[in-house]
Design an enzyme around this catalytic site. Structure first.
Site, PDB file in Angstrom:
ATOM      1  N   CYS A 119     -10.436   3.985   5.136  1.00  0.00           N
ATOM      2  CA  CYS A 119     -10.429   4.288   6.774  1.00  0.00           C
ATOM      3  C   CYS A 119     -11.531   5.090   7.197  1.00  0.00           C
ATOM      4  O   CYS A 119     -12.316   5.134   8.342  1.00  0.00           O
ATOM      5  CB  CYS A 119      -9.247   4.856   7.066  1.00  0.00           C
ATOM      6  SG  CYS A 119      -8.654   6.254   6.368  1.00  0.00           S
ATOM      7  N   LYS A 125       8.104   4.937   2.748  1.00  0.00           N
ATOM      8  CA  LYS A 125       7.754   3.468   2.401  1.00  0.00           C
ATOM      9  C   LYS A 125       6.435   3.304   1.834  1.00  0.00           C
ATOM     10  O   LYS A 125       5.696   3.434   2.445  1.00  0.00           O
ATOM     11  CB  LYS A 125       8.075   2.614   3.549  1.00  0.00           C
ATOM     12  CG  LYS A 125       8.250   1.288   3.091  1.00  0.00           C
ATOM     13  CD  LYS A 125       7.848   0.236   4.488  1.00  0.00           C
ATOM     14  CE  LYS A 125       6.441  -0.076   4.667  1.00  0.00           C
ATOM     15  NZ  LYS A 125       6.044  -1.034   3.459  1.00  0.00           N
TER      16      LYS A 125
HETATM   17  P1  NDP Z   1      -0.975  -2.560   8.073  1.00  0.00           P
HETATM   18  O1  NDP Z   1      -1.009  -1.491   9.284  1.00  0.00           O
HETATM   19  O2  NDP Z   1       0.013  -3.809   8.482  1.00  0.00           O
HETATM   20  O3  NDP Z   1      -0.027  -1.709   6.879  1.00  0.00           O
HETATM   21  C1  NDP Z   1       0.118  -0.328   6.559  1.00  0.00           C
HETATM   22  C2  NDP Z   1       1.656  -0.036   6.521  1.00  0.00           C
HETATM   23  O4  NDP Z   1       2.697  -0.222   7.750  1.00  0.00           O
HETATM   24  C3  NDP Z   1       2.182  -0.610   5.182  1.00  0.00           C
HETATM   25  O5  NDP Z   1       3.170   0.119   4.496  1.00  0.00           O
HETATM   26  C4  NDP Z   1       3.040  -1.693   6.117  1.00  0.00           C
HETATM   27  O6  NDP Z   1       4.206  -2.352   5.265  1.00  0.00           O
HETATM   28  C5  NDP Z   1       3.477  -1.169   7.229  1.00  0.00           C
HETATM   29  N1  NDP Z   1       3.800  -1.756   8.313  1.00  0.00           N
HETATM   30  C6  NDP Z   1       3.372  -3.177   8.753  1.00  0.00           C
HETATM   31  N2  NDP Z   1       4.069  -3.521   9.817  1.00  0.00           N
HETATM   32  C7  NDP Z   1       4.879  -2.700  10.199  1.00  0.00           C
HETATM   33  C8  NDP Z   1       5.941  -2.304  11.413  1.00  0.00           C
HETATM   34  N3  NDP Z   1       5.834  -3.565  12.356  1.00  0.00           N
HETATM   35  N4  NDP Z   1       6.616  -1.235  11.442  1.00  0.00           N
HETATM   36  C9  NDP Z   1       6.505  -0.429  10.525  1.00  0.00           C
HETATM   37  N5  NDP Z   1       5.782  -0.570   9.402  1.00  0.00           N
HETATM   38  C10 NDP Z   1       4.790  -1.383   9.373  1.00  0.00           C
HETATM   39  O7  NDP Z   1      -1.873  -2.809   7.539  1.00  0.00           O
HETATM   40  P2  NDP Z   1      -2.470  -4.277   6.609  1.00  0.00           P
HETATM   41  O8  NDP Z   1      -1.887  -3.887   5.179  1.00  0.00           O
HETATM   42  O9  NDP Z   1      -2.000  -5.132   7.312  1.00  0.00           O
HETATM   43  O10 NDP Z   1      -4.002  -3.931   6.692  1.00  0.00           O
HETATM   44  C11 NDP Z   1      -4.770  -4.796   7.695  1.00  0.00           C
HETATM   45  C12 NDP Z   1      -5.845  -3.806   8.090  1.00  0.00           C
HETATM   46  O11 NDP Z   1      -5.425  -2.585   8.509  1.00  0.00           O
HETATM   47  C13 NDP Z   1      -6.973  -3.827   6.956  1.00  0.00           C
HETATM   48  O12 NDP Z   1      -7.743  -4.896   6.871  1.00  0.00           O
HETATM   49  C14 NDP Z   1      -7.563  -2.455   7.582  1.00  0.00           C
HETATM   50  O13 NDP Z   1      -8.699  -2.705   8.617  1.00  0.00           O
HETATM   51  C15 NDP Z   1      -6.398  -1.554   8.244  1.00  0.00           C
HETATM   52  N6  NDP Z   1      -6.029  -0.572   7.531  1.00  0.00           N
HETATM   53  C16 NDP Z   1      -6.239   0.599   7.705  1.00  0.00           C
HETATM   54  C17 NDP Z   1      -5.865   1.489   7.032  1.00  0.00           C
HETATM   55  C18 NDP Z   1      -6.208   3.175   7.122  1.00  0.00           C
HETATM   56  O14 NDP Z   1      -6.031   3.796   6.312  1.00  0.00           O
HETATM   57  N7  NDP Z   1      -6.692   3.312   8.264  1.00  0.00           N
HETATM   58  C19 NDP Z   1      -4.840   1.424   5.784  1.00  0.00           C
HETATM   59  C20 NDP Z   1      -4.625   0.098   5.533  1.00  0.00           C
HETATM   60  C21 NDP Z   1      -5.242  -0.907   6.302  1.00  0.00           C
HETATM   61  P3  NDP Z   1       3.761  -3.729   4.549  1.00  0.00           P
HETATM   62  O15 NDP Z   1       2.348  -3.363   4.034  1.00  0.00           O
HETATM   63  O16 NDP Z   1       4.782  -3.411   3.334  1.00  0.00           O
HETATM   64  O17 NDP Z   1       4.169  -4.652   5.440  1.00  0.00           O
END
Ligand code: NDP
Length: 452
Positions: A263, A154
């Site tokens: 990250c 996904k």
């Molecule tokens: P999320 O953790 O929400 O999203 C990451 C992935 O998880 C996306 O594909 C998202 O799908 C999916 N996801 C979200 N909710 C669920 C769930 N309940 N069950 C399974 N999968 C899920 O990150 P955000 O995009 O909301 O970003 C928010 C903050 O997170 C950022 O500002 C940053 O601080 C941090 N972040 C850190 C990352 C890293 O590399 N460590 C990467 C991204 C974010 P979808 O987006 O389609 O809802």
């Protein structure tokens, strides 16, 4: 079926519509992956390797196309996007060596021999964030497939375009139907289904710590394996004996790459007090020299943020503090935030403690080595970090003292696909990349063979 409008972060204009998978479609893809598993795991190791190399070669023929999609979808600079597409190719080639090397052990025991096997798990669900859509897709997909698993993947709702194209290229390369399925959709729907569906035997998740904890809790219901690559608040530690010009020149790239949506961003700079003023005077021209331009411009070093929401989140952090200075950014449309430097006042400030995920860095002085290690470790995270010093003993001591998964000494480069990657503490669970990664997508089986 619902759709999502992909928006170009540099122009704020709609690019295209993408259909989002719902529960039924997700379940159908998981069932297809489950059916495809026996044949894929039985494929002779050399044949699986050949298919992965062919997949890498097809990606190689489409580097520019994939990069162009990423520039439009994620606002990544052309330089970063071409590197990222090349990284998918390189990771596939690297793990194409794994099917023929998944060796077990033979252990002498009383009355016979024990042998071990590394059995694939079955269907693996990979959940990819929006910050590095291509590399993170590759880091999960390639070792999982190499170990004989089938994959449902996904992409983030915001950034589905390269993943969808890579799914098509897999079929073009001869990867059998059902072995890799790409499912654009919401995390709360598709991602959640990966966690809940019993056919999915492992979830590989990269994203926020908050969602990572939910994934881990959900997986526990079925004792499902999971790998978590989560957030960070990493330190760049500069000692007074360092090559200060080199440390200052590289510091912006350790935090502003991908507009800070990384990250591994070293978003806290710790500078030894005796070198603080000199370092700051070198840092300012380096920050102002970062070329923040339209990401399709071949010389752009930093693009916009992914979305209006992310820009507002980052602005929220900036509004709370006094900004020392900023770099440049284009005028007009686009989710831009200029590279921003904050001279922090205390380690209790939000800017010092929380992941900003934007181009903002906070700087604080420290007194001695023990102080530097204590400040670097005073965080719930532990993903990355850099140390600048000319003293090799100190470099070793501080490297061992900082509780983080990936460190670089006198360099800001942190991630290579042939070395392990992952976090301490709230930054994650398990490791990706490196020679061990395919084993993380297997179970070790131990068989006693009697010599009676
Ligand atoms: P999320 O953790 O929400 O999203 C990451 C992935 O998880 C996306 O594909 C998202 O799908 C999916 N996801 C979200 N909710 C669920 C769930 N309940 N069950 C399974 N999968 C899920 O990150 P955000 O995009 O909301 O970003 C928010 C903050 O997170 C950022 O500002 C940053 O601080 C941090 N972040 C850190 C990352 C890293 O590399 N460590 C990467 C991204 C974010 P979808 O987006 O389609 O809802």
């Amino acid at each position: 079926m619902s759709t999502y409008t992909v928006v170009n972060p540099a122009t704020e204009r709609a690019e295209t519509e993408v259909e989002l998978a719902g529960i039924e479609q997700t379940d159908a893809a998981i069932e297809q992956a489950h059916k495809a598993f026996p044949a894929w795991r039985r494929l002779a190791p050399g044949d699986r390797a050949t298919l992965l190399r062919r997949f890498a070669s097809v990606i190689d023929q489409h580097i520019d196309e994939l990069a162009e999609l990423e520039v439009r979808n994620a606002g990544h600079t052309w330089g970063n996007a071409t590197w990222e597409a090349g990284n998918v190719r390189d990771v596939l080639n690297y793990y194409a060596g794994a099917p023929e090397r998944l060796v077990g052990k033979q252990i002498p025991v009383d009355g016979g021999t024990n042998v071990t096997f590394h059995e694939p798990l079955g269907v693996v669900g990979i959940i990819v964030p929006w910050n590095f859509p291509m590399p993170i897709l590759g880091w999960g997909m390639a070792p999982a497939l190499a170990a004989g698993n089938t994959v449902v993947l996904k992409p983030a709702e915001l950034t589905p375009l390269t993943a969808v194209r890579i799914g098509e290229l897999a079929l073009e390369a001869g990867i059998p139907e059902g072995v890799l399925s790409v499912l654009p959709g919401k995390g709360s729907v598709v991602g959640q289904r990966f966690v809940a569906h019993p056919y999915v035997r492992k979830v590989s998740f990269t994203g926020s710590t908050e969602v990572g904890k939910q994934i881990m809790a959900g997986c526990s219901e079925q004792v499902k394996r999971c790998t978590l690559e989560l957030g960070g608040k990493s330190a760049n530690i500069v000692f007074a004996d360092a090559d200060l010009a080199k440390a200052a020149a590289s510091a912006p790239y350790a935090v502003f790459d991908n507009a800070g949506q990384d990250c591994c961003a070293r978003s806290r700079i710790l500078v030894q007090r005796s070198a603080y003023d000199e370092f700051l005077s070198l840092l300012e021209p380096a920050v102002k020299g970062v070329r923040v331009l339209d990401p399709s411009d071949r010389s752009s070093e930093m693009g916009p943020l992914i979305s209006a929401h992310q820009r507002d989140v980052v602005r929220g952090f900036i509004d709370e503090v006094e900004v020392a200075y900023t770099g440049s950014m284009p005028a007009g449309d686009g989710f831009w935030v200029a590279p921003t430097v904050v001279l922090a006042e205390s380690t209790e400030q939000r800017i010092w403690r929380e992941e900003v995920f934007g181009p903002v860095v906070a700087v604080l002085p420290f007194d001695d080595e023990a102080d530097a290690i204590a400040m670097a470790n005073d965080t719930e995270y532990g993903l990355s970090g850099s140390i600048y010093t000319r003293d090799l003993g100190r470099a070793m001591r501080v490297s061992r003292g900082v509780d983080t998964g990936n460190l670089s000494v006198n360099s800001h480069a942190a991630v290579r696909y042939w070395t392990p990657f992952g976090g301490f503490k709230h930054s994650g669970l398990g490791r990706e990349l490196g020679p061990e990664a395919p084993y993380a997508f297997t179970e070790e089986k131990n068989v006693f063979i009697s010599d009676d």
